[in-house]
Design a protein around this motif. Structure first.
Motif, PDB file in Angstrom:
ATOM      1  N   ARG A 183       0.840  -1.178   0.000  1.00 16.49           N
ATOM      2  CA  ARG A 183       0.000   0.000   0.000  1.00 16.49           C
ATOM      3  C   ARG A 183       0.884   1.239   0.000  1.00 16.49           C
ATOM      4  O   ARG A 183       1.874   1.292   0.714  1.00 16.49           O
ATOM      5  N   ASP A 184       0.499   2.200  -0.789  1.00 12.28           N
ATOM      6  CA  ASP A 184       1.170   3.499  -0.786  1.00 12.28           C
ATOM      7  C   ASP A 184       0.956   4.113   0.599  1.00 12.28           C
ATOM      8  O   ASP A 184      -0.186   4.355   0.989  1.00 12.28           O
ATOM      9  N   PRO A 185       2.029   4.327   1.382  1.00 13.18           N
ATOM     10  CA  PRO A 185       1.852   4.838   2.744  1.00 13.18           C
ATOM     11  C   PRO A 185       1.321   6.270   2.778  1.00 13.18           C
ATOM     12  O   PRO A 185       0.858   6.739   3.813  1.00 13.18           O
ATOM     13  N   PHE A 191       5.046   3.525  -4.243  1.00 15.94           N
ATOM     14  CA  PHE A 191       4.172   4.695  -4.371  1.00 15.94           C
ATOM     15  C   PHE A 191       3.427   4.670  -5.690  1.00 15.94           C
ATOM     16  O   PHE A 191       3.931   4.180  -6.700  1.00 15.94           O
ATOM     17  N   CYS A 192       2.235   5.282  -5.696  1.00 12.93           N
ATOM     18  CA  CYS A 192       1.421   5.316  -6.900  1.00 12.93           C
ATOM     19  C   CYS A 192       1.914   6.409  -7.844  1.00 12.93           C
ATOM     20  O   CYS A 192       1.670   6.363  -9.035  1.00 12.93           O
ATOM     21  N   SER A 193       2.588   7.410  -7.310  1.00 12.80           N
ATOM     22  CA  SER A 193       3.012   8.524  -8.144  1.00 12.80           C
ATOM     23  C   SER A 193       4.252   9.169  -7.554  1.00 12.80           C
ATOM     24  O   SER A 193       4.563   8.986  -6.371  1.00 12.80           O
ATOM     25  N   SER A 233       4.685  12.222  -6.874  1.00 16.45           N
ATOM     26  CA  SER A 233       4.394  13.223  -5.847  1.00 16.45           C
ATOM     27  C   SER A 233       4.169  12.559  -4.492  1.00 16.45           C
ATOM     28  O   SER A 233       4.547  13.107  -3.466  1.00 16.45           O
ATOM     29  N   CYS A 234       3.572  11.365  -4.482  1.00 12.34           N
ATOM     30  CA  CYS A 234       3.429  10.643  -3.211  1.00 12.34           C
ATOM     31  C   CYS A 234       4.801  10.289  -2.659  1.00 12.34           C
ATOM     32  O   CYS A 234       5.060  10.424  -1.474  1.00 12.34           O
ATOM     33  N   LYS A 235       5.693   9.842  -3.543  1.00 16.20           N
ATOM     34  CA  LYS A 235       7.033   9.493  -3.096  1.00 16.20           C
ATOM     35  C   LYS A 235       7.736  10.718  -2.520  1.00 16.20           C
ATOM     36  O   LYS A 235       8.379  10.655  -1.495  1.00 16.20           O
TER      37      LYS A 235
HETATM   38 ZN   LIG Z   1      -0.166   7.635  -3.709  1.00 14.98          ZN
END
Ligand SMILES: [Zn+2]
Length: 79
Positions: free
Chosen positions: A35-37, A60-62, A64-66
């Protein structure tokens, strides 16, 4: 002159080693579905949009999330 330039570059990069090394850091492949935290989305094993923190690989899904995670991992790992 050369010495001055070198020492000023070294000073800058020592300011925050993690932030400065992140873009070139070697990325690990996510080994298992996770899961993306940051946003909670499911991420699949095999993706390389990952960050290793405390010897755990997070996916990460993207980008920016990373980026959000890298700037403040503890915020997203708190339960
Ligand atoms: Zn994400």
């Amino acid at each position: 002159m050369v010495l001055l330039l070198l020492s000023s570059a070294a000073f800058k990069s020592s300011g925050n080693p993690e932030l400065f090394s992140a873009p070139q850091a070697q990325t690990d492949t996510l080994k298992t579905d996770a899961r993306d935290p940051v946003c909670g989305m499911k991420v699949k094993k095999g993706i390389t949009l990952t960050q290793t923190h405390n010897k755990t690989v997070y996916g990460f899904c993207s980008a920016s999330c990373k980026k959000n995670f890298v700037s403040n991992p503890d915020k997203y790992l708190k339960k």
